[in-house]
Design a protein around this motif. Structure first.
Motif, PDB file in Angstrom:
ATOM      1  N   LEU A   1       0.852  -1.179   0.000  1.00 38.65           N
ATOM      2  CA  LEU A   1       0.000   0.000   0.000  1.00 38.65           C
ATOM      3  C   LEU A   1       0.893   1.235   0.000  1.00 38.65           C
ATOM      4  CD1 LEU A   1      -2.781   1.402   0.423  1.00 38.65           C
ATOM      5  CD2 LEU A   1      -2.395   1.136   2.885  1.00 38.65           C
ATOM      6  N   GLY A   2       0.584   2.187  -0.863  1.00 36.27           N
ATOM      7  CA  GLY A   2       1.346   3.431  -0.919  1.00 36.27           C
ATOM      8  C   GLY A   2       0.448   4.640  -0.898  1.00 36.27           C
ATOM      9  N   HIS A   3       0.980   5.742  -0.364  1.00 34.06           N
ATOM     10  CA  HIS A   3       0.234   6.998  -0.287  1.00 34.06           C
ATOM     11  C   HIS A   3       1.209   8.155  -0.382  1.00 34.06           C
ATOM     12  CE1 HIS A   3      -1.428  10.407   2.174  1.00 34.06           C
ATOM     13  NE2 HIS A   3      -2.375  10.229   1.284  1.00 34.06           N
TER      14      HIS A   3
ATOM     15  N   ASP B   1       9.508  16.125  -9.715  1.00 34.48           N
ATOM     16  CA  ASP B   1       8.305  16.691 -10.334  1.00 34.48           C
ATOM     17  C   ASP B   1       7.087  16.590  -9.415  1.00 34.48           C
ATOM     18  OD1 ASP B   1       7.628  14.000 -10.512  1.00 34.48           O
ATOM     19  OD2 ASP B   1       7.768  13.922 -12.689  1.00 34.48           O
ATOM     20  N   GLY B   2       7.244  15.934  -8.261  1.00 32.24           N
ATOM     21  CA  GLY B   2       6.180  15.870  -7.264  1.00 32.24           C
ATOM     22  C   GLY B   2       5.042  14.931  -7.600  1.00 32.24           C
ATOM     23  N   ASP B   3       5.197  14.090  -8.579  1.00 32.26           N
ATOM     24  CA  ASP B   3       4.133  13.213  -9.079  1.00 32.26           C
ATOM     25  C   ASP B   3       3.672  12.254  -7.979  1.00 32.26           C
ATOM     26  OD1 ASP B   3       2.656  11.194 -10.408  1.00 32.26           O
ATOM     27  OD2 ASP B   3       3.814  11.463 -12.249  1.00 32.26           O
ATOM     28  N   VAL B   4       2.608  12.640  -7.265  1.00 29.38           N
ATOM     29  CA  VAL B   4       2.135  11.847  -6.126  1.00 29.38           C
ATOM     30  C   VAL B   4       1.662  10.458  -6.535  1.00 29.38           C
ATOM     31  CG1 VAL B   4       1.569  13.834  -4.659  1.00 29.38           C
ATOM     32  CG2 VAL B   4      -0.180  12.892  -6.183  1.00 29.38           C
ATOM     33  N   LEU B   5       1.153  10.321  -7.744  1.00 29.12           N
ATOM     34  CA  LEU B   5       0.699   9.009  -8.208  1.00 29.12           C
ATOM     35  C   LEU B   5       1.889   8.058  -8.336  1.00 29.12           C
ATOM     36  CD1 LEU B   5      -1.391   7.021  -9.236  1.00 29.12           C
ATOM     37  CD2 LEU B   5      -1.284   8.178 -11.466  1.00 29.12           C
TER      38      LEU B   5
ATOM     39  N   ILE C   1       5.307  -8.218 -11.010  1.00 34.51           N
ATOM     40  CA  ILE C   1       4.187  -7.341 -10.641  1.00 34.51           C
ATOM     41  C   ILE C   1       2.924  -7.883 -11.289  1.00 34.51           C
ATOM     42  CG2 ILE C   1       3.256  -4.997 -10.797  1.00 34.51           C
ATOM     43  CD1 ILE C   1       6.297  -4.102 -11.029  1.00 34.51           C
ATOM     44  N   ALA C   2       1.958  -8.252 -10.445  1.00 34.38           N
ATOM     45  CA  ALA C   2       0.689  -8.783 -10.955  1.00 34.38           C
ATOM     46  C   ALA C   2      -0.234  -7.649 -11.386  1.00 34.38           C
ATOM     47  CB  ALA C   2       0.004  -9.641  -9.900  1.00 34.38           C
ATOM     48  N   ASN C   3      -0.414  -6.648 -10.517  1.00 38.73           N
ATOM     49  CA  ASN C   3      -1.261  -5.519 -10.885  1.00 38.73           C
ATOM     50  C   ASN C   3      -1.045  -4.344  -9.940  1.00 38.73           C
ATOM     51  OD1 ASN C   3      -2.841  -6.752  -8.681  1.00 38.73           O
ATOM     52  ND2 ASN C   3      -4.394  -5.260  -9.270  1.00 38.73           N
ATOM     53  N   VAL C   4      -1.524  -3.199 -10.386  1.00 36.42           N
ATOM     54  CA  VAL C   4      -1.507  -1.952  -9.608  1.00 36.42           C
ATOM     55  C   VAL C   4      -2.904  -1.359  -9.670  1.00 36.42           C
ATOM     56  CG1 VAL C   4      -0.593   0.404  -9.485  1.00 36.42           C
ATOM     57  CG2 VAL C   4       0.923  -1.475 -10.113  1.00 36.42           C
ATOM     58  N   ASP C   5      -3.404  -0.920  -8.539  1.00 35.13           N
ATOM     59  CA  ASP C   5      -4.682  -0.223  -8.470  1.00 35.13           C
ATOM     60  C   ASP C   5      -4.438   1.066  -7.707  1.00 35.13           C
ATOM     61  OD1 ASP C   5      -7.391   0.374  -8.630  1.00 35.13           O
ATOM     62  OD2 ASP C   5      -7.892  -0.789  -6.845  1.00 35.13           O
ATOM     63  N   ALA C   6      -4.787   2.199  -8.321  1.00 34.36           N
ATOM     64  CA  ALA C   6      -4.477   3.492  -7.708  1.00 34.36           C
ATOM     65  C   ALA C   6      -5.615   4.476  -7.912  1.00 34.36           C
ATOM     66  CB  ALA C   6      -3.193   4.054  -8.323  1.00 34.36           C
ATOM     67  N   PHE C   7      -5.640   5.481  -7.044  1.00 36.76           N
ATOM     68  CA  PHE C   7      -6.520   6.606  -7.295  1.00 36.76           C
ATOM     69  C   PHE C   7      -5.879   7.892  -6.825  1.00 36.76           C
ATOM     70  CE2 PHE C   7      -8.111   5.180  -3.171  1.00 36.76           C
ATOM     71  CZ  PHE C   7      -8.375   6.347  -2.487  1.00 36.76           C
TER      72      PHE C   7
ATOM     73  N   ALA D   1      -4.261  20.755  -2.191  1.00 31.50           N
ATOM     74  CA  ALA D   1      -3.333  19.620  -2.142  1.00 31.50           C
ATOM     75  C   ALA D   1      -3.841  18.557  -3.103  1.00 31.50           C
ATOM     76  CB  ALA D   1      -3.233  19.052  -0.728  1.00 31.50           C
ATOM     77  N   CYS D   2      -2.942  17.633  -3.430  1.00 30.25           N
ATOM     78  CA  CYS D   2      -3.299  16.492  -4.276  1.00 30.25           C
ATOM     79  C   CYS D   2      -2.717  15.250  -3.621  1.00 30.25           C
ATOM     80  CB  CYS D   2      -2.724  16.678  -5.675  1.00 30.25           C
ATOM     81  SG  CYS D   2      -3.090  15.324  -6.808  1.00 30.25           S
ATOM     82  N   GLY D   3      -3.537  14.225  -3.493  1.00 31.23           N
ATOM     83  CA  GLY D   3      -3.090  12.987  -2.875  1.00 31.23           C
ATOM     84  C   GLY D   3      -3.317  11.804  -3.787  1.00 31.23           C
ATOM     85  N   ALA D   4      -2.560  10.740  -3.542  1.00 28.53           N
ATOM     86  CA  ALA D   4      -2.740   9.507  -4.306  1.00 28.53           C
ATOM     87  C   ALA D   4      -2.511   8.311  -3.397  1.00 28.53           C
ATOM     88  CB  ALA D   4      -1.771   9.458  -5.485  1.00 28.53           C
ATOM     89  N   TRP D   5      -3.224   7.234  -3.674  1.00 32.08           N
ATOM     90  CA  TRP D   5      -3.092   5.965  -2.980  1.00 32.08           C
ATOM     91  C   TRP D   5      -2.914   4.888  -4.035  1.00 32.08           C
ATOM     92  CZ3 TRP D   5      -5.708  10.038  -1.327  1.00 32.08           C
ATOM     93  CH2 TRP D   5      -5.686  10.357   0.036  1.00 32.08           C
ATOM     94  N   ALA D   6      -2.129   3.888  -3.701  1.00 33.18           N
ATOM     95  CA  ALA D   6      -1.931   2.769  -4.631  1.00 33.18           C
ATOM     96  C   ALA D   6      -1.784   1.473  -3.859  1.00 33.18           C
ATOM     97  CB  ALA D   6      -0.678   3.001  -5.482  1.00 33.18           C
TER      98      ALA D   6
END
Length: 163
Positions: A8-10, A39-43, A94-100, A148-153
């Motif tokens: 899990l990442g954030h 570049d700050g790419d939170v995703l 890597i099987a898969n990635v799911d992010a928002f 702000a901008c946030g991302a979870w994966a």
């Protein structure tokens, strides 16, 4: 039984007027963006943290420290590519990635396919193994208000046996 492992990442960053907004390696047209070391790419940062968690090997800062001059103005998508190779060398696929991504006032839906394509390429996986979704937070909190901008994966990896 195959030993699947999840991670899990954030990540979250403040947004500033006049800065570039990069998400999943896509420059998203917006009046605000990230004023950060890379570049700050939170995703991308959330995906790296998820991968690191899945193989129990630190986090983004462990592998790409902010005080490293080579990281100055770096493209986070390059970090994803590099870390995906690290995961493979550690014996995992890597099987898969799911992010928002959560960002209120900026419309992200037109850019989702580009983000997915960039991440799949950087991870070395098929496009159908990468999901990216966007949320507005209905105006709630810093992400919903657009300050702000946030991302979870989440990721799923599995060990690969030499053959």
């Amino acid at each position: 039984m195959t030993a699947f492992r999840t991670g899990l990442g954030h990540d979250v960053h403040r947004l500033f007027p006049g800065c570039e907004l990069v998400l999943g390696g896509v420059a998203v047209p917006a009046d605000v963006g990230f004023d950060t070391h890379s570049d700050g790419d939170v995703l991308c940062h959330a995906v790296i943290d998820a991968l690191a968690g899945a193989i129990a090997d630190g986090d983004l800062g462990t592998h790409f420290p902010e005080d490293d001059p080579e990281s100055e103005d770096a493209r986070s998508l390059d970090f994803v590519r590099e870390f995906a190779g690290y995961v493979r060398r550690a014996g995992y696929a890597i099987a898969n990635v799911d992010a928002f991504v959560v960002l209120g006032p900026v419309k992200l839906r037109p850019h989702i396919d580009g983000m997915r394509t960039n991440l799949a390429d950087a991870l070395g996986v098929a496009l159908d193994r990468v999901s990216v979704k966007a949320r507005s937070n209905d105006g709630l909190g810093p992400e919903g208000e657009g300050t702000a901008c946030g991302a979870w994966a989440t990721v799923l990896v599995y060990p690969v046996t030499a053959g």
